[in-house]
Design an enzyme around this catalytic site. Sequence first.
Site, PDB file in Angstrom:
ATOM      1  N   SER A 174      -8.539 -23.809 -38.139  1.00  0.00           N
ATOM      2  CA  SER A 174      -9.745 -23.990 -37.328  1.00  0.00           C
ATOM      3  C   SER A 174     -10.165 -25.444 -37.199  1.00  0.00           C
ATOM      4  CB  SER A 174     -10.856 -23.131 -37.902  1.00  0.00           C
ATOM      5  OG  SER A 174     -10.399 -21.811 -37.915  1.00  0.00           O
ATOM      6  N   ARG A 189      -7.569 -34.061 -34.488  1.00  0.00           N
ATOM      7  CA  ARG A 189      -8.474 -34.745 -35.404  1.00  0.00           C
ATOM      8  C   ARG A 189      -8.967 -33.721 -36.409  1.00  0.00           C
ATOM      9  NH1 ARG A 189     -10.707 -33.904 -30.429  1.00  0.00           N
ATOM     10  NH2 ARG A 189     -12.445 -32.464 -30.391  1.00  0.00           N
ATOM     11  N   ASP A 227     -10.030 -20.061 -35.178  1.00  0.00           N
ATOM     12  CA  ASP A 227     -10.871 -18.938 -35.621  1.00  0.00           C
ATOM     13  C   ASP A 227     -11.673 -18.304 -34.481  1.00  0.00           C
ATOM     14  OD1 ASP A 227     -12.502 -21.166 -35.425  1.00  0.00           O
ATOM     15  OD2 ASP A 227     -13.453 -20.942 -37.380  1.00  0.00           O
TER      16      ASP A 227
HETATM   17  C1  BGC Z   1     -13.472 -26.967 -35.358  1.00  0.00           C
HETATM   18  C2  BGC Z   1     -13.062 -25.763 -34.534  1.00  0.00           C
HETATM   19  C3  BGC Z   1     -13.493 -24.487 -35.220  1.00  0.00           C
HETATM   20  C4  BGC Z   1     -14.978 -24.538 -35.554  1.00  0.00           C
HETATM   21  C5  BGC Z   1     -15.462 -23.285 -36.271  1.00  0.00           C
HETATM   22  C6  BGC Z   1     -14.961 -26.891 -35.693  1.00  0.00           C
HETATM   23  O1  BGC Z   1     -15.312 -27.946 -36.541  1.00  0.00           O
HETATM   24  O2  BGC Z   1     -13.227 -28.156 -34.643  1.00  0.00           O
HETATM   25  O3  BGC Z   1     -11.665 -25.758 -34.331  1.00  0.00           O
HETATM   26  O4  BGC Z   1     -13.216 -23.405 -34.391  1.00  0.00           O
HETATM   27  O5  BGC Z   1     -15.237 -25.671 -36.361  1.00  0.00           O
HETATM   28  O6  BGC Z   1     -14.817 -23.093 -37.474  1.00  0.00           O
END
Ligand code: BGC
Length: 520
Positions: A174, A189, A227
Amino acid sequence: MSGLVVRYSSSPRSDPACQIHLSHIYLTGGNKMTLLEEAQRVADEFEFTSEQLKTAVVEFRRLMDLGLKNNDEAMTMIPTFVSDVPTGTEKGTFLALDIGGTNLRVCSIHLQGDGTFHLVQSKSAIPKAMMIGSSHDLFSFIAERIESFIREHHEDKFDCTEPEHMLQLGFTFSFPVNQTAVNKGVVLRWTKGFNIPDAVGVDVVDLLQRAIDAKSLPVKVAALVNDTVGALMARAYAAPKGTESLIGAIFGTGTNGAYVENMENVHKLEKAEHQTPTMVINTEWGAFDNAMRVLPATPYDNALDHASVNPGYQMYEKRISGMFLGEIFRQAIISLTTASDPGMGGASLFNGEASKQLNLPFSLDTSVLSAISEDESPDLATVKKVVQEQLGVSAGLEAIETLQAVQLVSRAIGRRAARLSAIALCAIISASGRLSSSPTSKVDIGVDGSVVEFYPNFEEMVREAIREVLGEEKEGRLTFGLAKDGSGVGAALCALMARKQQEMGIRYSADELLKEKGEI
Ligand code: BGC
């Protein structure tokens, strides 16, 4: 004595060292500001009006379009190469690995084909050092956890030699990645306190598969899943018959959303245009409006941003998600402990005392805000307990005004987070045109995460803001469903969809399509 009280805050849109502007000027008119008035003043700074909401929705749609056109936009709009959501009839046993916050989960999911599933899992905390260390250490640690899990639950698979009989794994990762196939994506990133520089620009599935192969485990990484995509898939699988899920949204440690987009709008993937009519897009909306054109910026937001590991990035996420609300609250509360200018005779929270805990950056969890905001008791007993235990403060708590002041600020921060969350949902819903296609059409949203699950009335506050933008009638045609275990079940469903797509001959990989056209 009457007085002019002037407060300063740094400008969010410029170098704070170079420019300051007046954020509050008010006359005390000879009266002391009471503590509650001071707290109300701080709470008012978190107002986000209907007009601001509407303007922000327009900006969100503009950035969605940009992200669907170009590859290097902050709000990345990542194609996931998952062509559609499941129907609920899917069957099979899959592994899922979930990394995205403070924990690592390995799960085995048996999809029963009737919208239900059976899940076993093991959870371990990710050591802090690994969150900011090397990719080798992190992925070796992950492979160890997978090994002990399959030794316990799928020992028989160790005899398996043919790749197609190995355990298929959906990998919920995620963080922002540039996904180029259903099972391929390079890290763009890190967010949420992770920082592993050597993994940036590297295919995360490859890192995982190598660590798995180094231990000769019978596991094949079949799908890379965000996620939010997991939440969308899990909700679509379990939703009541006849419900079509459009969005999967996480309001937890971080925030983000995925939704089903028409391929004709995904201009940056023109080459895949005719493969299937739709594709799930991972918006990475946490990076919405990093330029700060429409998002609000209080002095507390600015202080948080400056103290964060990624100043200037994830500006939407920093106003909404669980990783940050506690810190905004801490900053606002600290400002109240130093609120009064002694010469003016104003009031200070906790008699001006801030504990060691309160002075520690990022020391407060969002559960603190949830508990404080939820308390409806006349003596605010829970607020008092939380302030004593979590904020480590005891001065001034005999006065109910102290507790009311703390609650006022906490509720204002939670309410703003909910109202801001509505921006993304309104923009995606209106862009999809689904509520306008017929007067009876409905839109379903799968949600997950500690903020939406545990912050009191979060959904209701989001709905209130949606009503202000889309109107009551349309808001009434929205359903929200908790996509519990999205990152486990959803990942399993993505692994299954990946296999299905392969069987159907949908190659859905940017690389493969370009190769086919002789362009790489
Ligand atoms: C991430 C996402 C993720 C979200 C929820 C963010 O900081 O960049 O990829 O889906 O958090 O977990």
